[in-house]
Design a protein around this motif. Structure first.
Motif, PDB file in Angstrom:
ATOM      1  N   ARG A   1      -7.613 -13.469  22.503  1.00 15.73           N
ATOM      2  CA  ARG A   1      -6.799 -14.528  21.866  1.00 15.73           C
ATOM      3  C   ARG A   1      -7.388 -15.905  22.181  1.00 15.73           C
ATOM      4  O   ARG A   1      -7.537 -16.743  21.319  1.00 15.73           O
ATOM      5  N   ASN A   2      -7.769 -16.071  23.453  1.00 19.19           N
ATOM      6  CA  ASN A   2      -8.343 -17.364  23.847  1.00 19.19           C
ATOM      7  C   ASN A   2      -9.630 -17.670  23.083  1.00 19.19           C
ATOM      8  O   ASN A   2      -9.869 -18.795  22.655  1.00 19.19           O
ATOM      9  N   GLN A   3     -10.440 -16.592  22.976  1.00 22.66           N
ATOM     10  CA  GLN A   3     -11.699 -16.786  22.246  1.00 22.66           C
ATOM     11  C   GLN A   3     -11.430 -17.221  20.819  1.00 22.66           C
ATOM     12  O   GLN A   3     -12.079 -18.094  20.262  1.00 22.66           O
ATOM     13  N   ARG A   4     -10.426 -16.596  20.249  1.00 21.23           N
ATOM     14  CA  ARG A   4     -10.087 -16.912  18.849  1.00 21.23           C
ATOM     15  C   ARG A   4      -9.595 -18.374  18.745  1.00 21.23           C
ATOM     16  O   ARG A   4     -10.016 -19.122  17.851  1.00 21.23           O
TER      17      ARG A   4
ATOM     18  N   PHE B   1     -10.280 -20.725  20.809  1.00 20.68           N
ATOM     19  CA  PHE B   1     -11.414 -21.605  21.031  1.00 20.68           C
ATOM     20  C   PHE B   1     -12.239 -21.768  19.761  1.00 20.68           C
ATOM     21  O   PHE B   1     -12.671 -22.856  19.388  1.00 20.68           O
ATOM     22  N   GLN B   2     -12.375 -20.593  19.087  1.00 19.99           N
ATOM     23  CA  GLN B   2     -13.146 -20.607  17.832  1.00 19.99           C
ATOM     24  C   GLN B   2     -12.442 -21.483  16.789  1.00 19.99           C
ATOM     25  O   GLN B   2     -13.070 -22.296  16.108  1.00 19.99           O
ATOM     26  N   ILE B   3     -11.111 -21.321  16.732  1.00 18.57           N
ATOM     27  CA  ILE B   3     -10.347 -22.121  15.753  1.00 18.57           C
ATOM     28  C   ILE B   3     -10.493 -23.610  16.076  1.00 18.57           C
ATOM     29  O   ILE B   3     -10.767 -24.436  15.201  1.00 18.57           O
ATOM     30  N   ALA B   4     -10.371 -23.911  17.391  1.00 18.42           N
ATOM     31  CA  ALA B   4     -10.492 -25.319  17.794  1.00 18.42           C
ATOM     32  C   ALA B   4     -11.854 -25.869  17.422  1.00 18.42           C
ATOM     33  O   ALA B   4     -11.984 -26.982  16.889  1.00 18.42           O
ATOM     34  N   GLY B   5     -12.871 -25.050  17.712  1.00 18.64           N
ATOM     35  CA  GLY B   5     -14.244 -25.483  17.394  1.00 18.64           C
ATOM     36  C   GLY B   5     -14.428 -25.728  15.922  1.00 18.64           C
ATOM     37  O   GLY B   5     -14.989 -26.745  15.510  1.00 18.64           O
ATOM     38  N   GLU B   6     -13.901 -24.747  15.126  1.00 21.58           N
ATOM     39  CA  GLU B   6     -14.098 -24.878  13.673  1.00 21.58           C
ATOM     40  C   GLU B   6     -13.309 -26.070  13.127  1.00 21.58           C
ATOM     41  O   GLU B   6     -13.770 -26.788  12.252  1.00 21.58           O
ATOM     42  N   THR B   7     -12.110 -26.232  13.704  1.00 23.21           N
ATOM     43  CA  THR B   7     -11.266 -27.314  13.186  1.00 23.21           C
ATOM     44  C   THR B   7     -11.811 -28.673  13.599  1.00 23.21           C
ATOM     45  O   THR B   7     -11.917 -29.594  12.806  1.00 23.21           O
ATOM     46  N   ALA B   8     -12.163 -28.776  14.873  1.00 21.26           N
ATOM     47  CA  ALA B   8     -12.631 -30.074  15.373  1.00 21.26           C
ATOM     48  C   ALA B   8     -14.124 -30.252  15.180  1.00 21.26           C
ATOM     49  O   ALA B   8     -14.680 -31.263  15.574  1.00 21.26           O
ATOM     50  N   LEU B   9     -14.725 -29.269  14.581  1.00 22.37           N
ATOM     51  CA  LEU B   9     -16.174 -29.273  14.359  1.00 22.37           C
ATOM     52  C   LEU B   9     -16.929 -29.462  15.671  1.00 22.37           C
ATOM     53  O   LEU B   9     -17.861 -30.226  15.781  1.00 22.37           O
ATOM     54  N   ILE B  10     -16.454 -28.774  16.672  1.00 18.01           N
ATOM     55  CA  ILE B  10     -17.124 -28.851  17.979  1.00 18.01           C
ATOM     56  C   ILE B  10     -17.759 -27.498  18.273  1.00 18.01           C
ATOM     57  O   ILE B  10     -17.107 -26.452  18.122  1.00 18.01           O
ATOM     58  N   GLY B  11     -18.996 -27.526  18.653  1.00 20.50           N
ATOM     59  CA  GLY B  11     -19.668 -26.295  19.044  1.00 20.50           C
ATOM     60  C   GLY B  11     -20.099 -26.395  20.488  1.00 20.50           C
ATOM     61  O   GLY B  11     -20.270 -27.494  21.020  1.00 20.50           O
ATOM     62  N   GLY B  12     -20.257 -25.221  21.138  1.00 22.15           N
ATOM     63  CA  GLY B  12     -20.684 -25.226  22.540  1.00 22.15           C
ATOM     64  C   GLY B  12     -22.132 -24.763  22.664  1.00 22.15           C
ATOM     65  O   GLY B  12     -22.641 -24.071  21.776  1.00 22.15           O
ATOM     66  N   TRP B  13     -22.724 -25.164  23.721  1.00 22.68           N
ATOM     67  CA  TRP B  13     -24.109 -24.758  23.972  1.00 22.68           C
ATOM     68  C   TRP B  13     -24.392 -24.764  25.468  1.00 22.68           C
ATOM     69  O   TRP B  13     -23.671 -25.425  26.232  1.00 22.68           O
ATOM     70  N   TYR B  14     -25.383 -24.059  25.872  1.00 20.35           N
ATOM     71  CA  TYR B  14     -25.831 -24.166  27.255  1.00 20.35           C
ATOM     72  C   TYR B  14     -27.304 -23.799  27.320  1.00 20.35           C
ATOM     73  O   TYR B  14     -27.853 -23.160  26.418  1.00 20.35           O
ATOM     74  N   VAL B  15     -27.888 -24.241  28.411  1.00 15.97           N
ATOM     75  CA  VAL B  15     -29.304 -23.912  28.665  1.00 15.97           C
ATOM     76  C   VAL B  15     -29.384 -23.476  30.123  1.00 15.97           C
ATOM     77  O   VAL B  15     -29.066 -24.249  31.028  1.00 15.97           O
ATOM     78  N   ASP B  16     -29.746 -22.223  30.294  1.00 24.10           N
ATOM     79  CA  ASP B  16     -29.960 -21.772  31.672  1.00 24.10           C
ATOM     80  C   ASP B  16     -31.305 -22.289  32.134  1.00 24.10           C
ATOM     81  O   ASP B  16     -32.305 -22.156  31.424  1.00 24.10           O
TER      82      ASP B  16
END
Ligand SMILES: Nc1nc2c(ncn2[C@@H]2O[C@H](COP(=O)(O)O[C@H]3[C@@H](O)[C@H](n4cnc5c(=O)[nH]c(N)nc54)O[C@@H]3COP(=O)(O)O)[C@@H](O)[C@H]2O)c(=O)[nH]1
Length: 816
Positions: free
Chosen positions: A125-128, A130-145
């Motif tokens: 549910r959280n992932q979903r 988060f996905q909704i928030a990202g899509e709505t706010a047009l925010i994407g996540g990224w990382y670099v190890d």
């Protein structure tokens, strides 16, 4: 059947286990269950033994059970699986099931995984979310190890860059998505984050794979391990293109409003007393109030004493009705100086239509108003003195008449004309003239009451209106006061100047139908005052009006006379006392009017002087007289001088000498047969120039006679300097010369003086034999008068001259 182990050990395990132990047959019938079964699901062993295990599970999972049973029946292995079991209370318990087939039975171990399932569900549910928030706010996540050095992008980040989900760029490749202008910055902040752990939050521009430029907000921060080593840089990328565009728009609007020359005010319509929440720089400049002082206040602090209540009411009404309103209102600057505020106020509504604010746009139109007022003032006032001009005078005059009529008072109009102002202007210059006019205006104003009017009517003419007199005679006090005040010395750069004024008075009780006539009447009266010696006043009378009207009519008639050649010359002989011979004739003009008959020159010569009509008349006289003189002399044996009256204007005109020369040439008259008669007044004005002209005339050979001698008040001292030939003693001294010893003494004195100055003498106005006998016995002179002959036409004088020498002509007097 108990779950029995030959050693009994397994039994114990079976009994104490936290997992469910179940034994079923190959048909799926429950054979045995352990106590945990009872604990977890709330069923007793007896209740369930012998029943199909499928009954235990949620109907959605029955196919899973059947599938597993089928495989076990075929002695196939079954991977652990999850099913939902139903408790005695009807609740669902998630079980992880491991099943294996024995020789005769199937062994099942089930573990309660409800907690894990709940966590997993929450995670999904959280992932979903988060996905909704990202899509709505047009925010994407990224990382670099740090270990791998490869960026991992969320799907949203991929979408932002226009690449497919799961796209995995290198760091360098990721950098190339940034617009050239943003690239150095992202490199700098990313490196700093990797190297020293400095977080960043930047707004930068990227270019998608489809070459679309987008603004993104990139936030990054370092993740450290327990030893503090940076192991990862993670962050988010948000599409802020729209916000940036809005911000740009807002910035543009804000800058525009700030740059506006109009003051802009925004007030909060939702708060009590409508406080100002924004004012621009122009507001500060116009009002002098800083933002700090203005914000939070109601606009009414800009109002003051002279703010018009009606305008305020209109403004308030518009605000109350939440409508656009436009007013021009008197406001006050911080320093107390008032200004005209051209103010537009409009309501500002939110999406729901609620008025949240009011915006006011103000324009300081003080300069414009002052300019308009100045224009209005200029249109109604004289630029030099600041007094009302003719236009305003007309209004005041009409008002004055109305007031006089309503309150049964008198209105007086004074026509004030400065005496001899022109010479001051001409000789001392216009600066001096202007100075005097300004001073005159000031003095007049100072002497009058506030409701009186002083106007500049023209050049050196002023009009005073006294609209509130109880009696007509009251005007005299004012007039005398004004005359005295105006005649006091004027000073210009330490030089004293003297000037007086002549005034004409016209009064009325306000009933006059045409108020302007009062000015004309006062004008007429002023002219009379001028003629009466200046520095005085005259009252307008009907008699004066009649005279002036006659004069106007005469002027028109005179013009016609000039155009239609209605003039004649008559000649009066001049007799030498000693010989009785006619030595000369005086040319005297006659005007024969077709309707009025002969009109005396005494009636029209001075008018012609005033109007300038004397010039064409004089030219005609001179030429006619010279031609007739030539003719007369042709018929007589002895020379006959032609005496011609010269008017002041004629004498003073440039070119007078030339005109005499020309006439003499054109007519062929010998200069010494022409005698010009000039009056004392002619010679008194600009004496030096007059003397020079006389000398030039004498040089030509022309004779000069000084006419009407004794009537002027000229000084005798200048007489000796005048290059004249003859004195004509005025007839006023002759009338009573025989009986009046004073007249006799004057004539005696003048003749003696003339003789001593080497001048000839002509005594005019000899009307009787007694006068002639008295005078001829005493003086060696020439004589002229009705006793000898009246002026007569050319034909008559011609005959007269041809007759023998006569001491007098007894013929019938000529009509003139
Ligand atoms: N500039 C010009 N002035 C002129 C001209 N013609 C005349 N005049 C001047 O007009 C005034 C009146 O002139 P007039 O009515 O012609 O009177 C002249 C004589 O008729 C009159 N006169 C002559 N003798 C007697 C007399 O015995 N008694 C008496 N009561 N009047 C007499 O005197 C007038 C002449 O005066 P003067 O010129 O001073 O010698 C008069 O001022 C004229 O000058 C003209 O063409 N141009």
């Amino acid at each position: 059947m108990p779950f029995v182990n030959p050693q009994g050990k397994l039994d114990q395990f079976f009994l104490l286990s936290q997992d469910l132990f179940i034994c079923i047959d190959f048909a799926g019938i429950l054979l045995n269950i352990n106590p945990m079964f009872e604990n977890l699901l709330g069923y007793s062993t007896s209740e369930w033994v012998g029943k199909p295990c499928g009954k235990l599970v949620d109907h959605r999972d029955i196919p899973v059970i059947e599938e597993a049973l089928s495989r076990l029946q075929s002695h196939k292995k079954v991977a652990p699986f999850d099913v939902r079991a139903l408790t005695a209370e009807g609740k669902v318990v998630w079980l992880e099931v491991t099943a294996a087939a024995g020789d005769r039975v199937i062994y099942v171990i089930a573990r309660d995984i409800s907690r894990r399932k709940a966590v997993e569900k929450q995670l999904i549910r959280n992932q979903r979310l988060f996905q909704i928030a990202g899509e709505t706010a047009l925010i994407g996540g990224w990382y670099v190890d740090m270990a791998e050095g490869l960026p991992i992008w969320s799907n949203e980040v991929c979408r932002l860059h226009g690449v497919p989900d799961g796209f995995k760029p290198t760091i360098e490749e990721a950098m190339t998505f940034y617009a050239p202008s943003s690239r150095p910055r992202i490199r700098e902040v990313f490196s700093a984050c990797c190297e020293s752990g400095t977080s960043f939050d930047e707004e930068l521009e990227i270019v998608t794979r489809q070459a679309v430029r987008l603004w993104v907000r990139v936030i990054g921060k370092a993740v450290r391990d327990e030893l503090g080593q940076i192991i990862q840089v993670q962050g988010s990328t948000q599409n802020i293109t729209e916000r940036k565009a809005t911000e740009r728009q807002l910035t543009l609007l804000e800058r525009s409003v700030e740059a506006s020359t109009n003051g802009v005010i925004i007030v909060d319509a939702q708060r009590q007393d409508l406080p100002m929440v924004y004012v621009n720089a122009a507001f500060e400049r116009i009002t002098g109030y800083s933002r700090t002082k203005a914000l939070g206040q109601n606009c009414r602090f800009l109002q003051g004493e002279e703010t018009d209540p009606a305008t305020l009411a209109k403004l308030r009404k518009g605000i109350y009705a939440q409508q656009d309103v436009h007013v021009v209102i008197r406001n006050y600057r911080c320093n107390g100086v008032p200004f005209w505020n051209d103010l537009y106020v409009s309501p500002v509504r939110d999406a729901a239509g609620l008025v949240t604010h009011f915006v006011g746009v103000q324009n300081d139109i003080t300069a414009q108003r002052e300019y308009q007022a100045q224009l209005r003032h200029n249109a109604n006032h004289d630029a030099l003195t600041g007094l009302p001009n003719r236009l305003m005078l007309d209004q005041r005059l009409s008002q004055g008449c109305l007031l006089a009529k309503r309150y049964r008072r008198y209105i007086a109009v004074l026509f004030v004309d400065l005496d001899d102002f022109k010479p001051i202007n001409d000789t001392l210059g216009h600066d001096v003239g202007d100075h005097i006019l300004i001073e005159v205006a000031k003095r007049l104003e100072e002497e009058l009451r506030p409701w009186d009017t002083v106007a500049r009517f023209g050049g050196d003419e002023f009009i005073v209106l006294l609209p509130d007199l109880a009696h007509e005679q009251d005007v005299l006090q004012v007039v005398e006061r004004l005359l005295a005040r105006l005649s006091a010395p004027y000073w210009y750069r330490d030089s004293e100047l003297r000037i007086t004024a002549s005034m004409g008075i016209a009064t009325d009780d306000g009933t006059i139908s045409e108020p302007r006539q009062l000015i004309q009447q006062a004008d007429l009266a002023m002219y009379k005052a001028k003629r009466q010696g200046r520095n005085t006043y005259q009252w307008y009378t009907d008699e004066l009006n009649r005279k002036v009207t006659n004069r106007v009519n005469l002027r028109h008639a005179l013009q016609q006379a000039i155009e239609q050649s209605q003039f004649e010359l008559h000649y009066q002989p001049q007799i030498q006392g000693a010989t009785g011979r006619v030595t000369g004739v005086e040319a005297l003009i006659r005007w024969y009017h077709p309707e009025r008959g002969y009109i005396s020159p005494a009636q029209f010569i001075s008018l012609a002087e005033d109007t300038g009509q004397i010039m064409p008349i004089s030219e005609w006289v001179l030429e006619r007289a010279c031609r007739d003189a030539v003719e007369l002399n042709a018929r007589t044996t002895m020379p006959v001088t032609m005496a011609v009256n010269i008017s002041p204007m004629q004498f003073q005109r440039a070119g007078f000498l030339l005109s005499i020369q020309r006439v003499l040439e054109q007519t062929g008259l010998a200069p010494d047969l022409l005698e010009l008669e000039l009056t004392e007044g002619v010679l008194m004005d600009s004496t030096e120039h007059a003397i020079q002209t006389l000398q030039d005339l004498r040089a030509l050979g022309v004779h000069i006679a000084l006419d009407d001698f004794g009537t002027g008040f000229s000084s005798l001292s200048y007489l000796k300097r005048l290059p004249i030939n003859k004195l004509k003693i005025d007839r006023s001294f002759i009338r009573d010369v025989v009986n009046d010893t004073r007249d006799a003494a004057i004539v005696d004195g003048v003749v003696t003086m003339a003789v001593k100055l080497g001048l000839e003498v002509l005594i005019e106005g000899v009307e009787t034999a007694a006068q002639y006998a008295y005078l001829n016995a005493r003086y060696c002179a020439h004589f002229q008068g009705f006793y000898f002959a009246r002026p007569m036409p050319m034909l008559a004088i011609s005959s007269y001259l041809n007759e023998s020498h006569h001491p007098r002509n007894d013929a019938e007097p000529h009509p003139m």
